[in-house]
Design an enzyme around this catalytic site. Structure first.
Site, PDB file in Angstrom:
ATOM      1  N   SER A  12      37.907 -12.002  -3.151  1.00 38.93           N
ATOM      2  CA  SER A  12      38.544 -12.842  -4.178  1.00 38.93           C
ATOM      3  C   SER A  12      40.060 -12.739  -4.109  1.00 38.93           C
ATOM      4  O   SER A  12      40.767 -13.750  -4.264  1.00 38.93           O
ATOM      5  CB  SER A  12      38.046 -12.429  -5.570  1.00 38.93           C
ATOM      6  OG  SER A  12      36.661 -12.712  -5.705  1.00 38.93           O
TER       7      SER A  12
ATOM      8  N   ASP B  94     -31.093  -4.092   8.793  1.00 41.17           N
ATOM      9  CA  ASP B  94     -31.872  -2.932   9.224  1.00 41.17           C
ATOM     10  C   ASP B  94     -31.558  -1.697   8.385  1.00 41.17           C
ATOM     11  O   ASP B  94     -32.392  -0.782   8.269  1.00 41.17           O
ATOM     12  CB  ASP B  94     -31.618  -2.630  10.702  1.00 41.17           C
ATOM     13  CG  ASP B  94     -30.146  -2.474  11.015  1.00 41.17           C
ATOM     14  OD1 ASP B  94     -29.361  -3.370  10.647  1.00 41.17           O
ATOM     15  OD2 ASP B  94     -29.767  -1.454  11.634  1.00 41.17           O
TER      16      ASP B  94
ATOM     17  N   SER C 268     -17.484  -7.670  15.474  1.00 39.17           N
ATOM     18  CA  SER C 268     -17.405  -7.430  16.923  1.00 39.17           C
ATOM     19  C   SER C 268     -18.784  -7.152  17.513  1.00 39.17           C
ATOM     20  O   SER C 268     -19.089  -7.563  18.640  1.00 39.17           O
ATOM     21  CB  SER C 268     -16.464  -6.255  17.209  1.00 39.17           C
ATOM     22  OG  SER C 268     -15.148  -6.547  16.789  1.00 39.17           O
TER      23      SER C 268
ATOM     24  N   SER D  15      27.393 -13.156  -0.601  1.00 38.92           N
ATOM     25  CA  SER D  15      26.442 -13.893   0.260  1.00 38.92           C
ATOM     26  C   SER D  15      25.848 -12.956   1.312  1.00 38.92           C
ATOM     27  O   SER D  15      26.184 -13.050   2.491  1.00 38.92           O
ATOM     28  CB  SER D  15      27.111 -15.107   0.893  1.00 38.92           C
ATOM     29  OG  SER D  15      28.328 -14.791   1.526  1.00 38.92           O
TER      30      SER D  15
ATOM     31  N   SER E 128     -15.049  -8.567   5.860  1.00 36.27           N
ATOM     32  CA  SER E 128     -14.367  -7.320   5.557  1.00 36.27           C
ATOM     33  C   SER E 128     -14.459  -6.355   6.736  1.00 36.27           C
ATOM     34  O   SER E 128     -15.175  -6.600   7.716  1.00 36.27           O
ATOM     35  CB  SER E 128     -14.969  -6.685   4.301  1.00 36.27           C
ATOM     36  OG  SER E 128     -14.164  -5.614   3.854  1.00 36.27           O
ATOM     37  N   VAL E 129     -13.722  -5.263   6.634  1.00 36.10           N
ATOM     38  CA  VAL E 129     -13.730  -4.242   7.684  1.00 36.10           C
ATOM     39  C   VAL E 129     -15.131  -3.659   7.846  1.00 36.10           C
ATOM     40  O   VAL E 129     -15.813  -3.373   6.861  1.00 36.10           O
ATOM     41  CB  VAL E 129     -12.724  -3.114   7.335  1.00 36.10           C
ATOM     42  CG1 VAL E 129     -12.815  -1.982   8.343  1.00 36.10           C
ATOM     43  CG2 VAL E 129     -11.320  -3.679   7.301  1.00 36.10           C
ATOM     44  N   ASP E 130     -15.567  -3.515   9.100  1.00 35.09           N
ATOM     45  CA  ASP E 130     -16.829  -2.860   9.429  1.00 35.09           C
ATOM     46  C   ASP E 130     -18.057  -3.637   8.954  1.00 35.09           C
ATOM     47  O   ASP E 130     -19.114  -3.058   8.706  1.00 35.09           O
ATOM     48  CB  ASP E 130     -16.862  -1.428   8.845  1.00 35.09           C
ATOM     49  CG  ASP E 130     -17.894  -0.544   9.562  1.00 35.09           C
ATOM     50  OD1 ASP E 130     -18.108  -0.766  10.765  1.00 35.09           O
ATOM     51  OD2 ASP E 130     -18.481   0.329   8.911  1.00 35.09           O
TER      52      ASP E 130
END
Length: 635
Positions: A475, A168, A38, A542, A32-34
């Site tokens: 038509s 931590d 990274s 169409s 998930s985010v955060d």
């Protein structure tokens, strides 16, 4: 000095040789985010001593700039290269990084955590040997954790490591770790994930990354680096599979050499081996295995080679050279698992380009069996797939291909879908198995063919495809043209949009999905009528280019004439012969083309008729003249 230089050069050569022969592990970080993906990669780069002094100095300065306290370093800044990522603190793109240790080389893909970038995660995971699923110890198992776990399981990633990060921030509590492990095991059992490794760590502080943490003495398992260095690599497994080489290029430098180039995706090959070319089924013997460095006694999975055969066969790009004793399967219809990766939804019946290995062909989803609810793993009915949705689908191709189920061979059983007009990748799929109907249905040869039927009628069968907004005059013009042709003694049939909805298409509504199916059926009927030697006129809005293009591809290129009845929306609405615009403006008619549903005008129609400057009789004259010019009817 020369002696010192020689020693240095020798040491460098020795290092490079050792480095070259190290095994390579590809892995991803996801979650998930955060959750700290990274940061973890940045820590791995730091711990493996892959950072130069100036890089370390720069990230230390950036850490101060972005608010990191004390002597700690924000290692995520090493990886989050996009400006938007640094400002928002999230990963958007897939960032690939290389590092190595004494035992192994690594390529890691830092994949996005936000739901809207799930497609990026699939991209990163598609070639990974291992996956590190990050879990924030404070938050536990989240929706995106489940989503990425499902994708990792679906993609068959062999090694799954659940890294319970930010220990931590929970005072390294064993109870927190054990609760998350228990929660994940329950979810993983439903996915069939068995060999999952759990590691409590702190990417920010470095706990259990390379060295065992002194702050978590209760954890007795391996560190993250130990797991990564010992994980088995898929390349080893691929060598044990039957031989496959998708042909990328036919090399013909001169008349005395014909070689078939490509990467060995699985198995091994050597001169003297019998091989089968698929889907044709022709067999031959390998004469030589050639590379830029000369001939090989044997080639293994992962090597790019050129094969020469003892017989000259008709082989082209996209064909697969397989082992005779374990050939690939051949089919043109499959059950597949599909991840949709585009903002515009998947519409069953719509043609897409499918790329599998080195072959590109046309495909369409014929049925969505169900969509998977990532949170509950429930199977839900669906008529289309939206962005990031995962569905079980039936897929039909315009020709048979060689394949292996994804569970047996990832390279031979995975594909992508590409939009025919934008060239964007819109989906990624895994082949589960061939549909039984693919092997039980065959083309029956007939003695009376299309040419004979057309000759009997003294005309050429073709489709006059009228398209335009409601009220444009399709038509009326088509009806006038058919009357002219009938009076000339020609054999015709007019398929009108309203009329077919009383019978053939009475089960369809006006959603995008139903519009696509409406045109698919009409296109197939038109194809049969052309085969019967008829001049068939179709008067349908169409609205989508993709379906009109699909209809064109069903017949020969000179048998399809697209006629764009080009009437501006305001003019068509003023006419409103059927009162449909008034209903749509009042909200009584949903998904009305031109108002709340798009109309994609033809870009290069065969004929454009502007009804603001041309009446019905003049338009009919123009069309009859075109048919005479194209020798559909006699002049």
């Amino acid at each position: 000095m020369a002696h010192v230089s020689d020693l240095i050069a020798k040491d460098i050569d020795t290092y490079l040789q050792q480095h070259e022969h190290k095994s390579l592990l590809r892995f991803i970080t996801c979650g998930s985010v955060d959750d700290g993906k990274s940061t973890l990669i940045g820590r791995l780069l730091f711990e493996s001593k892959m950072l130069f002094e100036d890089q370390l100095a720069a990230v230390e300065a950036d850490s101060r700039k972005f608010g990191t306290q004390g002597d700690d370093i924000d290692f995520a800044l090493l990886v989050d290269g996009l400006a938007a990522e640094r400002e928002q603190g999230i990963t958007i793109d897939v960032a690939y990084r290389f590092f190595s240790t004494d035992k192994r080389k690594f390529i890691v893909a830092d994949t996005p955590g936000h739901e809207q970038y799930t497609r990026n995660m699939v991209t990163g995971a598609s070639t990974a040997d291992a996956a590190i699923l990050m879990v924030d110890a404070r938050k536990g198992i989240l929706t995106q954790t489940r989503r990425h776990s499902y994708l990792v399981s679906m993609l068959g990633t062999r090694h799954v490591i659940v890294a319970i990060n930010k220990m931590d921030l929970v005072d390294y509590q064993q109870l927190t770790y054990e609760q998350i492990v228990a929660d994940y095991r329950r979810f993983a059992a439903d996915l069939g994930m068995k060999d999952v490794i759990f590691i409590p760590l702190s990417a920010f502080k470095g706990d259990n990354i390379v060295e065992p943490s002194t702050r978590m003495p209760w954890y007795k398992g391996p560190t993250l680096m130990q797991v990564l260095e010992q994980a088995e690599i898929d390349d080893d497994h691929s060598t044990q599979l039957p031989f496959r080489l998708p042909v990328q290029w036919v090399n013909r430098p001169h008349l005395d050499f014909r070689g078939y180039c490509g990467m060995v995706t699985s198995g091994r090959i050597k001169p003297g081996d019998r091989v089968r070319v698929q889907p044709s089924g022709k067999e031959s013997t390998v004469a030589a295995v050639v590379t830029m460095d000369g001939e090989l006694s044997e080639a293994l999975a992962g090597q790019s080679v050129t094969l020469t055969l003892t017989e000259e066969l008709d082989i082209s790009r996209g064909d697969v050279i397989s082992s005779v004793t374990g050939p690939a399967e051949i089919a043109d219809q499959f059950e597949c698992t599909l991840v949709w990766m585009h903002d515009s939804p998947l519409l069953p019946g719509r043609p897409y380009l499918l790329k599998i290995g080195t072959r590109t062909l046309t495909a369409s989803v014929t049925e969505i069996k169900h969509q998977v609810n990532i949170n509950t793993l429930d199977k839900q009915p669906a008529k289309s797939l939206e962005l990031n949705a995962i569905g079980l689908c039936n897929l039909s191709l315009d020709r048979a291909i060689a394949f292996d189920p994804y569970a047996d061979n990832r390279d031979m059983g995975s594909f992508i879908l590409i939009d025919r007009f934008s060239n964007n990748t819109v989906g990624a799929g895994l082949i589960n198995f061939a549909l039984r109907r693919a092997n039980n249905i065959h083309q029956q040869p007939l003695d009376v063919n299309k040419a004979a039927r057309a000759q009997l009628k003294l005309q050429k069968g073709c489709v006059l495809w009228f398209t335009g907004l409601s009220g444009a005059g399709k038509s009326a013009i088509a009806n006038a043209v058919e009357k002219r042709l009938f009076s000339m003694g020609q054999h015709t049939y007019l398929l009108d949009g309203d009329n077919v909805r009383h019978g053939l298409n009475k089960d369809l509504g006006f959603t995008d999905v139903d519009r696509v199916e409406n045109i698919r059926r009409i296109a197939e009927v038109s194809k049969l009528m052309v085969d019967a030697g008829l001049i068939v006129l179709t008067a349908f809005i169409s609205p989508f280019r993709a379906e009109r293009d699909m209809a064109r591809t069903l017949v020969e290129s000179d048998e399809f004439i697209e006629i764009f009845v080009d009437t501006p929306l305001d003019v068509a609405e003023q006419r409103d012969v059927k009162g449909l615009y008034r209903k749509a403006r009042k909200g009584e008619l949903k998904n009305f083309t031109g108002l709340d549903s798009p109309y994609e005008a033809p870009q290069n129609p065969d004929l454009r008729i502007d009804t603001t400057h041309m009446n019905i009789d003049s338009a009919a004259d123009l069309i009859i003249d075109l048919l005479k010019t194209r020798k559909v009817v006699c002049a």
